[in-house]
Each structure stands twice: as C-alpha cells, then as structure tokens.
Scaffold this motif. Structure first.
Motif, PDB file in Angstrom:
ATOM      1  N   LYS A   1       0.830  -1.197   0.000  1.00  0.00           N
ATOM      2  CA  LYS A   1       0.000   0.000   0.000  1.00  0.00           C
ATOM      3  C   LYS A   1       0.876   1.263   0.000  1.00  0.00           C
ATOM      4  O   LYS A   1       0.598   2.243  -0.713  1.00  0.00           O
ATOM      5  N   ALA A   2       1.961   1.234   0.823  1.00  0.00           N
ATOM      6  CA  ALA A   2       2.845   2.402   0.875  1.00  0.00           C
ATOM      7  C   ALA A   2       3.572   2.621  -0.455  1.00  0.00           C
ATOM      8  O   ALA A   2       3.753   3.751  -0.913  1.00  0.00           O
ATOM      9  N   ASN A   3       4.006   1.538  -1.075  1.00  0.00           N
ATOM     10  CA  ASN A   3       4.705   1.632  -2.367  1.00  0.00           C
ATOM     11  C   ASN A   3       3.803   2.225  -3.430  1.00  0.00           C
ATOM     12  O   ASN A   3       4.211   3.063  -4.246  1.00  0.00           O
ATOM     13  N   THR A   4       2.553   1.774  -3.404  1.00  0.00           N
ATOM     14  CA  THR A   4       1.603   2.324  -4.381  1.00  0.00           C
ATOM     15  C   THR A   4       1.401   3.807  -4.143  1.00  0.00           C
ATOM     16  O   THR A   4       1.299   4.606  -5.084  1.00  0.00           O
TER      17      THR A   4
ATOM     18  N   GLU B   1       8.780   8.922  -8.889  1.00  0.00           N
ATOM     19  CA  GLU B   1       8.922   9.299 -10.301  1.00  0.00           C
ATOM     20  C   GLU B   1       9.144  10.805 -10.436  1.00  0.00           C
ATOM     21  O   GLU B   1       9.956  11.270 -11.251  1.00  0.00           O
ATOM     22  N   HIS B   2       8.435  11.600  -9.655  1.00  0.00           N
ATOM     23  CA  HIS B   2       8.607  13.048  -9.712  1.00  0.00           C
ATOM     24  C   HIS B   2      10.017  13.456  -9.250  1.00  0.00           C
ATOM     25  O   HIS B   2      10.650  14.346  -9.844  1.00  0.00           O
TER      26      HIS B   2
ATOM     27  N   ARG C   1      15.704  15.206 -10.481  1.00  0.00           N
ATOM     28  CA  ARG C   1      17.149  14.936 -10.504  1.00  0.00           C
ATOM     29  C   ARG C   1      17.713  15.066 -11.918  1.00  0.00           C
ATOM     30  O   ARG C   1      18.796  15.608 -12.135  1.00  0.00           O
ATOM     31  N   GLN C   2      16.986  14.539 -12.892  1.00  0.00           N
ATOM     32  CA  GLN C   2      17.454  14.655 -14.279  1.00  0.00           C
ATOM     33  C   GLN C   2      17.501  16.113 -14.722  1.00  0.00           C
ATOM     34  O   GLN C   2      18.452  16.545 -15.404  1.00  0.00           O
ATOM     35  N   GLN C   3      16.464  16.880 -14.338  1.00  0.00           N
ATOM     36  CA  GLN C   3      16.465  18.296 -14.694  1.00  0.00           C
ATOM     37  C   GLN C   3      17.623  19.040 -14.023  1.00  0.00           C
ATOM     38  O   GLN C   3      18.248  19.925 -14.617  1.00  0.00           O
TER      39      GLN C   3
END
Length: 718
Positions: A145-148, A155-156, A161-163
């Motif tokens: 449930k926490a992972n979901t 993802e955000h 980090r990429q930006q």
C-alpha cells in the motif's frame, strides 16, 4: 577391600590363559574334537593383526569393562588362583553380549529422551514461525500500500534529478563558453585603459583576443544557425578591443621612437614584442619607423660631426679632422666611422625587429651579402622566410634613412681632399679605399641607397683625379724627349713611371677591395679591371721610349735600347697575375729585338771565324755545281778558312762577348750562346760539304783537321 593389582595388556593376558589352562590347546593334548569352535576363534584371534588401530581400540574397551566389574581375588596358591581367574573370565565373556545390549538400550533411551526435548522445542519454534508469518503478511500488505502511494513521488523526484543534472551541464557549458569567448574586466582594462602600461598584461589580453577571433572563425565556418549570429557578435565585440590594443601600442611606440636619440641603444623585450605585434598593422608600423628614422638620422649626423670636430668623450679618440694632412688616414677614418656606426645601427635594428635567429650566431660583417640561410628556410618555412625578408627590407630602408644626413659632409670633405692630390699613387689609394667602402655599402643597404650613391659619386671623382694625374704624367714624358744615353740603358723617366706603376699594382693587389673580390672574380675579370690603369700608366712611357730609340741611327743600338726598356717593364710586372696579358705582349716585343741582335751577332762571329765566304758559297751554289769549283770555297780557301777558324777558337769567349755588354747579363748570355750554336752548325755544314765526294775535294782529311764534335765542345754548345 583388597587393592586391585595391575594387569598386563589384554592381548598378553588372554594369550597366557589360553596357552596354559585349556586342555584342548596343549601341545600334547588329545585332538578328539577337531571341530572345536573355540579353537577356531582362538586361532583366528592369534592370526589377526592386532596392530590395527580399530582392533586395538575395541580390545582396550573390553579390557576396561572387565576391569570395572572384576572383584578382588583371594591370595591362595598360584595354581588355584589361575584356575579361578580363567573361570571368571570365561563367565564374563559369556555375558558380554547381554551387557553390551543393555548398555545400547540405555543409550537409546537417553537418545530418545534428548530427541523428545528437541521435538518439544521445534514445536514451540514452529508455532512462533507461524505467528511471524502472519505478521509478515500484514507488513507486506502495508508495504505494498505504501509503495503504491509513494510511486508518484519517486517518479517526480527522478525527473527533478534529471532536470538538475541537465541544468548543471548547461551551466558548465555556459561558464566555459563565457570564459573562452569573453574578456575579463582586467583584460578589458589592459586593452583600453591608459593606466595599464604596455607590457605582458596587454600582450596576454591581445593574445586571448586573437584566439577568441580564431575560434569564432571556426564557429562561423560551420553550418548556419544560432552559432553564426553569436560568432558575428563576438567578432564585432573583439575587433573593437583589439584595435584599441594596437592603437595603444602605436602611441606608445611613437613616444619610444623619439627617445632613441642616444649613442648607446638598448632594445627592451617589451619594445621588441610591440614592434613584432605592430607588423600586422603596416600603416601604423610605417609611421613609427618614419619617426624612428628621422630621430636616428639627426642623432647619427650629430655624432658624425662631433667625431669630425670634437672627438670622443674627454677628447679620446681625437677629432678626425686633426689628420686632414694625411689623406689616406683622414678619408679612411671618416669611412671607418661610418662603417662602425652602420654596424652598430644594423645590430640595433635587427634587435628591434628580432631578426637574429639561432642560425646567425656567427656574426656577419657589414658588407657581406645578406641572404636567408637554407637552415632558416627549412626551419621557418616559406611564410617565415618571407617575413624575414620583409623585415630585412625594412632594416635596409631604415639604414639608408639613418645615414642620409652624413652624405653631404662626407662628400664635401672627400672631394676637397681628392682635388688637392697630385701624386697618382695617393690618388689611386684613395680611389681604391672609397671603392671598397662603396661595395661594402651596396651589399649592406643596396645600390639604390643614398649613402651608396654618395660613395659612388666620390669614387668616380677619385678615379677621375687619378687618371688625370696619370695623363699629366704622360704629357710631361712626351714634352721633352732626349736621345738615349751612351749605355743605352732604360731612361730615368721610364724607371720613375715603372716605380709609380709598381706602387699602384701593389695597392691593387693588397687592397681590401681585391681581397673581397678575389673569391668571386676570375683572373680575367681582374685583368680587365686593371687594364685601364695599366694602359694609362705604361703607354705614354713606352711611346717615349720609341721616340728616343728613333734618335739612334744604328739598328743594333735601337734594339739594345728597346731590350733594356722591355726588361725594366718586365721586371716591374713580375709577380702580379692580373697583368699577364701585358707581360706577354712585352715579352713578344723583346723577343723580336733579341732575334735581331742574335742574327747580327752571329754574322759578326761568322765573319771573325773566317767561315763567312765558304758558308755563303755553300748556301748559294747550285746543287749540281761542285763546291770545290767555286773560288771562295776551293781547297786553298778552305785551308785559309781553317787557319782563321783555329785562331778564332783560341780567342773567342764561349760565355760572353764585349759587343753584348750593354744588354742585361741573362739576355747577353742567351744571344751569345745562340750565335755560337749557329757558328758550330755552319762549321758542321762546311765539314759535311768537304767530306762529300760530290764536291771534288782532294785530300779531304787534311783540309779540316777539327772534328765537328770538337768544335761544339770548344764553343760550349750543348
């Protein structure tokens, strides 16, 4: 309780019991029971290898068991005790299986009890594990449930980090671009501010600006796009600042150029670098060099006038004009001062332009032909060689400009000195001295330079004055002509002319000009260069000798006089290779007169020998006419000639003749020897004619008593 006695090892004890107490095993016993199982076991035991570690361990265990259960025995007779011990051992061996099985059962019970405890523990553990499994399932459910719930946050965060990484790369690129394509505040200040002097800081800023422009050209050479506009903007931005840097250098160099008015000049590395950078702006550099040339011309003129009139510091060296009474030293000192000053000026300009390379460590004297060495062309390439040639052209123009002020005072003083000379030797020495410096100057600064033109003009004046003195000398020789002296020797006027000519030839042979040109000029060219001088000096004297010889009526006297004159000329020309053609002409003229004297002297000797008439008849007769039939050559004439010839041989000197005493000894000896040789040949002709039967002489052997070989020996003919 009785103390147990120590027992021997098990294998030894068992062997002694079986050996002494068993009736079936005694050596003398009855063997009625051949299948006795005990016997077989004993034999098997006796034949077994008791050294095996497993077997020994089993026996030791049994022995310990037996010792543990043994009771104390009575201390009866030895035989009774041995019997009881053997029976007790046999009983123990009978219950050994039961005892072992009992111990095994007891061990099994203990093992089962231990495993029962273990089983209880495992059951408790299993219950705990089941409880934990239920708990883990609940935790796993909560984790899912926490992972979901946090997947979107992860993802955000990854996107952020990429930006961030992209922004860091872009920031680094922008920093590198700005560092490479823009100038710092310090560099802009060095290019534009007057407060920053011309020096390494300015040069470094200009180097960076040039590098930025070179990189922009590479940027503009690519495909059109955003980079094109950026490159154009940067080029426009850097062009303004770069031009400001060149303007700053130009103004500073014009100020420095006005300061080069000192006697001792030193070029700093900053000035040299500034001139090198200003070469890319020819208009600016030309203006700087014009100012420098004007400054140096005025300075060198003042130094030259000081050297002429005031001398050096504290009067040393002394003023050049103090030696005006000595023409060679006076003119030589002036030209030497200019030579030395030009050498120093050339070194100053070469240092200014930085044209002294490693391949020119060996100093080149002023006047040597300047040429770019092959080493430099290979080292710097065509472009480098072209730049060096351009620098040398600038140096030559500056040298010409620097010394143009010295031309007029030099010309006036040299021309005054030349006009005052009456001696052809002094005039020629002055002319050759100026000629050498003219060639030196042309090789240094070119033939079109003003100083080269001045030296060429005063050289022409010097040669004109020299030839004028020779012409005046020749006219004086032909003005008053007298007959030759009684000794027919060379006249005094000729000897004076030859003495002057020898001095002139010595000057030409030992002059610096001759030494400079000897490596590149052929002998024929040197003869051609000196031919005019030789003709002007010698032709009037020889013409005088010819007119003096015509005043003598006798051909013999004229020939002797000419030979004496020619010998004097040849003695003067001897040792100088650049007068070879004229020497050969004089030798041919002398040979003509020597042949004339030899023929006349031979006729005189032939007449004195008494053979003249006979020889004449022999040489003039017809081939068919016998010689004895001619009156001048008959037998009586031959006898008279023989007597006269004998008297001639006794009086003639085979070495010399008084008639030839007025000639040079070697010429007289040569003429006399040749005449005697001809007399000997004439006698040989007469001898052969008398000995010839066709000439009809009787008593030929008595007419001529001397053999031909004897006559040759007496006359000294080789």
């Amino acid at each position: 309780m009785a103390t147990a006695q120590p027992r021997p090892p098990l294998n030894t004890r068992r062997s002694s019991t079986l050996t002494f107490n068993s009736p079936g095993l005694s050596p003398g016993g009855n063997t009625s029971r051949p299948n006795n199982p005990l016997l077989h076991k004993v034999q098997r035991l006796l034949s077994a290898n008791l050294e095996d570690s497993g077997t020994r361990a089993a026996l030791d265990t049994l022995g310990e068991q037996e010792d543990a259960e043994e009771v104390p025995k009575s201390t009866g007779g030895a035989a009774n005790g041995a019997g009881v011990q053997g029976v007790g051992g046999a009983l123990k061996r009978g219950g050994l299986r039961k005892e072992v099985e009992g111990k095994m059962a007891e061990g099994s019970r203990e093992f089962l009890q231990a495993f029962s405890e273990v089983n209880d523990k495992l059951s408790m553990l299993q219950s705990h594990l089941d409880a934990m499994h239920v708990c883990c399932d609940e935790v796993q459910t909560e984790l899912e449930k926490a992972n979901t719930g946090t997947r979107y946050l992860l993802e955000h965060a990854e996107g952020l980090r990429q930006q961030r990484a992209t922004a860091a790369v872009q920031q680094s690129l922008v920093h590198v671009f700005l560092t490479r394509f823009t100038l710092s505040n310090a560099e802009l200040r060095a290019l534009t501010s007057r407060e920053v002097p011309v020096g390494p800081e300015l040069f470094a800023a200009m180097d960076k600006t040039e590098r930025i422009r070179a990189d922009c050209r590479a940027l503009l050479s690519g495909e059109a796009g955003e980079g094109t506009q950026a490159g154009l903007d940067i080029m426009e931005y850097t062009a303004q600042h770069l031009e400001a840097g060149y303007t700053k250098i130009y103004k500073w160099l014009t100020f420095e150029a006005r300061g080069f008015a000192k006697d001792v000049l030193e070029v700093s590395a900053t000035v040299r670098e500034a001139v090198s950078r200003l070469k890319s702006r020819p208009e600016m550099l030309s203006e700087v060099l014009t100012i420098l040339g004007t400054t140096r011309s005025t300075s060198i003129l003042n130094l030259f006038l000081d050297a002429l009139t005031r001398g050096g510091p504290n009067g040393l060296p002394r003023p050049i004009e103090l030696h005006a009474h000595d023409p060679i030293r006076y003119i030589g000192d002036m030209l030497a001062w200019l030579h030395q000053a030009m050498a120093g000026e050339r070194e100053f300009l070469e240092s200014l332009f930085g044209t002294k390379g490693d391949d020119e460590k060996v100093a080149r004297r002023v006047g040597e032909v300047h040429a770019l060495s092959r080493h430099r062309r290979v080292k710097t390439g065509v472009e480098g060689a072209e730049k060096a040639r351009t620098d040398w052209d600038r140096i030559k123009k500056l040298l010409d400009k620097d010394f143009e002020g010295c031309g007029r005072p030099l010309k006036i003083r040299v021309q005054q000195t030349i006009k005052s000379q009456e001696s052809p030797i002094m005039a020629y020495r002055i002319a050759t001295l100026i000629h050498f410096y003219k060639v030196t100057m042309e090789r240094t600064i070119g033939e079109d330079a003003l100083m080269s033109s001045v030296l060429g003009e005063i050289m022409d004046n010097a040669y004109e004055a020299f030839f004028a003195t020779l012409q005046a000398q020749g006219r004086s020789l032909l003005r008053f002509i007298q007959p030759p002296a009684a000794a027919l020797s060379a006249p005094t006027q000729l000897r004076d002319v030859l003495s002057t000519l020898r001095e002139i030839m010595s000057v030409y042979a030992t002059s610096l000009l001759e030494n400079e040109s000897s490596t590149a000029t052929t002998l024929a060219k040197r003869e051609e260069d000196f031919r005019d001088v030789l003709d002007a000096a010698l032709d009037p004297a020889l013409e005088m000798c010819g007119k003096m010889a015509e005043m003598r009526q006798a051909e013999w006297d004229r020939a002797v006089f000419w030979i004496n004159c020619d010998e004097s000329v040849l003695g003067t020309l001897e040792g100088y290779d650049f007068v070879g053609a004229r020497r050969r002409a004089v030798e041919e003229d002398e040979a003509k007169y020597v042949d004339s004297l030899t023929a006349e002297h031979h006729s005189h000797l032939l007449k004195d020998s008494g053979l003249e008439a006979v020889v004449a008849a022999l040489r003039e007769k017809d081939a068919a006419t016998p010689l004895s039939s001619l009156p001048p050559a008959n037998s009586a004439a031959i006898l008279a000639a023989q007597q006269a010839f004998t008297a001639f041989l006794s009086t003639v000197d085979p070495v010399s003749s008084p008639r030839l005493s007025l000639l040079p000894p070697h010429i007289a000896a040569s003429i006399h020897a040749d005449a005697l040789r001809r007399v000997s040949e004439a006698y040989a002709e007469v001898w052969d004619a008398v000995a010839d039967p066709a000439n009809g002489y009787e008593g030929r052997d008595s007419l001529l008593r001397r053999m031909k070989e004897e006559v040759r020996m007496l006359l000294g003919v080789q």
